[in-house]
Each structure stands twice: as C-alpha cells, then as structure tokens.
Design a protein around this motif. Structure first.
Motif, PDB file in Angstrom:
ATOM      1  N   SER A 179      10.867   6.532  -8.086  1.00  0.00           N
ATOM      2  CA  SER A 179       9.630   7.003  -7.476  1.00  0.00           C
ATOM      3  C   SER A 179       8.805   5.826  -6.986  1.00  0.00           C
ATOM      4  O   SER A 179       8.876   4.721  -7.538  1.00  0.00           O
ATOM      5  CB  SER A 179       8.826   7.833  -8.483  1.00  0.00           C
ATOM      6  OG  SER A 179       8.495   7.043  -9.619  1.00  0.00           O
ATOM      7  N   THR A 180       8.025   6.053  -5.939  1.00  0.00           N
ATOM      8  CA  THR A 180       7.231   4.990  -5.315  1.00  0.00           C
ATOM      9  C   THR A 180       5.788   5.459  -5.189  1.00  0.00           C
ATOM     10  O   THR A 180       5.531   6.549  -4.684  1.00  0.00           O
ATOM     11  CB  THR A 180       7.775   4.638  -3.914  1.00  0.00           C
ATOM     12  OG1 THR A 180       9.162   4.344  -4.027  1.00  0.00           O
ATOM     13  CG2 THR A 180       7.054   3.431  -3.347  1.00  0.00           C
ATOM     14  N   GLY A 181       4.859   4.629  -5.646  1.00  0.00           N
ATOM     15  CA  GLY A 181       3.453   5.002  -5.606  1.00  0.00           C
ATOM     16  C   GLY A 181       2.568   3.873  -5.136  1.00  0.00           C
ATOM     17  O   GLY A 181       3.041   2.832  -4.657  1.00  0.00           O
ATOM     18  N   VAL A 182       1.264   4.068  -5.302  1.00  0.00           N
ATOM     19  CA  VAL A 182       0.270   3.101  -4.831  1.00  0.00           C
ATOM     20  C   VAL A 182       0.462   1.741  -5.494  1.00  0.00           C
ATOM     21  O   VAL A 182       0.299   0.698  -4.857  1.00  0.00           O
ATOM     22  CB  VAL A 182      -1.147   3.641  -5.100  1.00  0.00           C
ATOM     23  CG1 VAL A 182      -2.196   2.601  -4.754  1.00  0.00           C
ATOM     24  CG2 VAL A 182      -1.392   4.909  -4.294  1.00  0.00           C
ATOM     25  N   LYS A 183       0.852   1.745  -6.752  1.00  0.00           N
ATOM     26  CA  LYS A 183       1.056   0.480  -7.468  1.00  0.00           C
ATOM     27  C   LYS A 183       2.094  -0.394  -6.773  1.00  0.00           C
ATOM     28  O   LYS A 183       1.942  -1.627  -6.697  1.00  0.00           O
ATOM     29  CB  LYS A 183       1.492   0.752  -8.905  1.00  0.00           C
ATOM     30  CG  LYS A 183       1.753  -0.524  -9.723  1.00  0.00           C
ATOM     31  CD  LYS A 183       2.208  -0.184 -11.126  1.00  0.00           C
ATOM     32  CE  LYS A 183       2.472  -1.466 -11.921  1.00  0.00           C
ATOM     33  NZ  LYS A 183       3.555  -2.276 -11.332  1.00  0.00           N
ATOM     34  N   ASP A 184       3.142   0.223  -6.245  1.00  0.00           N
ATOM     35  CA  ASP A 184       4.189  -0.549  -5.571  1.00  0.00           C
ATOM     36  C   ASP A 184       3.664  -1.203  -4.296  1.00  0.00           C
ATOM     37  O   ASP A 184       4.055  -2.320  -3.955  1.00  0.00           O
ATOM     38  CB  ASP A 184       5.374   0.357  -5.242  1.00  0.00           C
ATOM     39  CG  ASP A 184       6.004   0.938  -6.498  1.00  0.00           C
ATOM     40  OD1 ASP A 184       6.457   0.158  -7.348  1.00  0.00           O
ATOM     41  OD2 ASP A 184       6.037   2.176  -6.622  1.00  0.00           O
ATOM     42  N   VAL A 185       2.770  -0.502  -3.593  1.00  0.00           N
ATOM     43  CA  VAL A 185       2.165  -1.083  -2.396  1.00  0.00           C
ATOM     44  C   VAL A 185       1.262  -2.249  -2.782  1.00  0.00           C
ATOM     45  O   VAL A 185       1.274  -3.302  -2.131  1.00  0.00           O
ATOM     46  CB  VAL A 185       1.371  -0.017  -1.613  1.00  0.00           C
ATOM     47  CG1 VAL A 185       0.709  -0.630  -0.388  1.00  0.00           C
ATOM     48  CG2 VAL A 185       2.291   1.127  -1.190  1.00  0.00           C
ATOM     49  N   ARG A 186       0.472  -2.080  -3.843  1.00  0.00           N
ATOM     50  CA  ARG A 186      -0.398  -3.170  -4.302  1.00  0.00           C
ATOM     51  C   ARG A 186       0.426  -4.376  -4.730  1.00  0.00           C
ATOM     52  O   ARG A 186       0.081  -5.522  -4.437  1.00  0.00           O
ATOM     53  CB  ARG A 186      -1.276  -2.688  -5.452  1.00  0.00           C
ATOM     54  CG  ARG A 186      -2.426  -1.786  -5.052  1.00  0.00           C
ATOM     55  CD  ARG A 186      -3.488  -1.753  -6.135  1.00  0.00           C
ATOM     56  NE  ARG A 186      -2.943  -1.252  -7.389  1.00  0.00           N
ATOM     57  CZ  ARG A 186      -3.055  -0.001  -7.814  1.00  0.00           C
ATOM     58  NH1 ARG A 186      -3.699   0.889  -7.073  1.00  0.00           N
ATOM     59  NH2 ARG A 186      -2.543   0.365  -8.969  1.00  0.00           N
ATOM     60  N   ASP A 187       1.540  -4.108  -5.433  1.00  0.00           N
ATOM     61  CA  ASP A 187       2.392  -5.218  -5.875  1.00  0.00           C
ATOM     62  C   ASP A 187       2.961  -5.972  -4.682  1.00  0.00           C
ATOM     63  O   ASP A 187       3.032  -7.210  -4.688  1.00  0.00           O
ATOM     64  CB  ASP A 187       3.533  -4.687  -6.748  1.00  0.00           C
ATOM     65  CG  ASP A 187       3.055  -4.193  -8.098  1.00  0.00           C
ATOM     66  OD1 ASP A 187       1.898  -4.491  -8.465  1.00  0.00           O
ATOM     67  OD2 ASP A 187       3.837  -3.486  -8.784  1.00  0.00           O
ATOM     68  N   LEU A 188       3.390  -5.225  -3.657  1.00  0.00           N
ATOM     69  CA  LEU A 188       3.940  -5.872  -2.467  1.00  0.00           C
ATOM     70  C   LEU A 188       2.875  -6.709  -1.775  1.00  0.00           C
ATOM     71  O   LEU A 188       3.161  -7.808  -1.288  1.00  0.00           O
ATOM     72  CB  LEU A 188       4.498  -4.822  -1.509  1.00  0.00           C
ATOM     73  CG  LEU A 188       5.120  -5.353  -0.217  1.00  0.00           C
ATOM     74  CD1 LEU A 188       6.290  -6.289  -0.507  1.00  0.00           C
ATOM     75  CD2 LEU A 188       5.578  -4.201   0.681  1.00  0.00           C
TER      76      LEU A 188
END
Length: 242
Positions: free
Chosen positions: A157-166
């Motif tokens: 699953s992909t969420g907002v946290k993954d965008v922030r990490d990127l």
C-alpha cells in the motif's frame, strides 16, 4: 589476460562479470558466424554482447530481472539494439501481484527496468529510501551538469507518508526529480493532497496534482527464469503460456 579494473570501461558493477576478451576467445574457438551461442546463466550479458559483436545469434537465460534489464540496457548502449520483451517477462497485473508477493526485490528490479533506471543494490543495513537512479543532462553547452532522478518502488500500500519520504530523499540527495512507482493504487488522501506545481500524477496523463504514480502500465512477472535472444526479423517473438 587481466581482470577488469574497478574503473574499466567494461565494468558494469555485476559481481560475476568476466572480461570480454575471455568470452571472445571462447566463442571464436567454439562457433562460427551465424551459429547460436547459448548462455543459460547470462548475468550481465558479457557472452551475449560478445556473441552479437562477432555476428553470432544468441540466447541468454537468467532467473533475475536485474540481469535481464541490465542486458537490455547493455545491448542498447553498445549496439543500438532493442531486444524487446524477453520470454518469461510480465504480461499482466495479476502476474505483478504474484511476483511482488513471492519476491518484492524481483518486482522492484523489473519495475525499474520499465523506465530504464539502474537499481541501487544496498549493502546490508538500513534502507536509504532509494531503489533506483537515472542520470540525465538537460542544459546546453559542452559541459552540462549531470542531474539525477531517484526512484522509490512500492509493492504494498502507498500513502502520504511515502510521498513525504520521497520528498526528504529528494532534498537529501539534491536530485532533480523523484519518482514513486506503485503496484497498487495510492490511498485517497495521497491523491487528494493540495495541488503543487512540482508534483505530477501520471495516471491517465494528468498533471499538476500532488500524488503518487499509480500502477505500472505493464505488470510484473511470475517467478521463473527469463530468456532473451538476438532479434531476428524473420523470427517472431513468442511467449511461454501462463
């Protein structure tokens, strides 16, 4: 015959890579132009590349998508040859899910191959948030700056946290572009974040929305070895039945 030096032109970073001169001697001694050279454990494709240069037909087999993608890039860079799809490569979204569940690293390497990125093979330790890199130049002049794209691949699953990490990786690495490739659709909050001009959602050609890139246009493959061979206009490519 010496080994390939660490900074040698041939060096691709593959641990079992052999010198081209060695494979040239083997192929010249055991085959003639037009015959077929088979390498069932082709790795980074040295035998494949030398066979092509010596005008042999060739077949390469390897169990990892890392190796197959590396060979494709090597043939393109060295000879301008597009070998197309390999037998055993992904053909459907269910194949992608099956591979991701069985081996997330194989999924990651195949997905990076779709965009021509070089996988980052980390040593044991904490993940640095980068699964692949791609370098480019977009400035005029004789000495343009080399810029990089960093890739993160998610099979879950992909969420907002993954965008922030990127975004954090982008700033840390001073990269020009960050790309998030996902197997599954991102969560709704991830897609509905406030619009920002520096984020792009490539789903259905949409631009200028802060969000994630959704599933790859092709899906990843089932487990098993992939076979790659010299393109032949008189011979159509076939796929193994799934």
């Amino acid at each position: 015959m010496s080994i390939i030096p660490p900074s040698g032109k041939e060096r691709l970073g593959y641990p079992t890579q052999k010198p081209e001169k060695l494979l040239e001697r083997v192929i010249l001694a055991s085959s003639h132009p037009g015959e077929v050279v088979l390498d069932p454990f082709c790795g980074c494709g040295t035998a494949v590349a030398v066979a092509h240069r010596l005008k042999r037909n060739w077949i390469g087999i390897d169990i990892t998508h890392l190796a197959i993608n590396l060979i494709k890039r090597r043939m393109k860079d060295s000879f301008g040859v597009d070998v197309g799809d390999a037998v055993g490569e992904p053909v459907s979204l269910p194949d992608a899910a099956a591979l991701a569940e069985l081996n997330p690293y194989q999924f990651q390497w195949w997905a990076l191959g779709l965009v021509g990125a070089r996988p980052v093979v980390e040593k044991k330790g904490p993940d640095q948030g980068i699964d692949g890199r791609l370098y480019f130049h977009d400035e005029p002049g004789p000495s343009p700056r080399t810029k990089q794209v960093v890739f993160s691949v998610k099979s879950g699953s992909t969420g907002v946290k993954d965008v922030r990490d990127l975004r954090g990786v982008l700033e840390r690495e001073k990269a020009a572009i960050g790309v998030l490739i996902t197997l599954h659709r991102p969560t709704q909050p991830c897609v509905q974040r406030p619009r920002r001009p520096d984020f792009t959602d490539r789903r259905a050609g949409r631009r200028n929305t802060r969000g994630c890139r959704s599933s790859p246009s092709k899906a990843c493959s089932m487990a098993g070895a992939s076979t790659i061979r010299r393109p032949n206009k008189s011979m159509s490519r076939t796929r193994e039945p799934h």
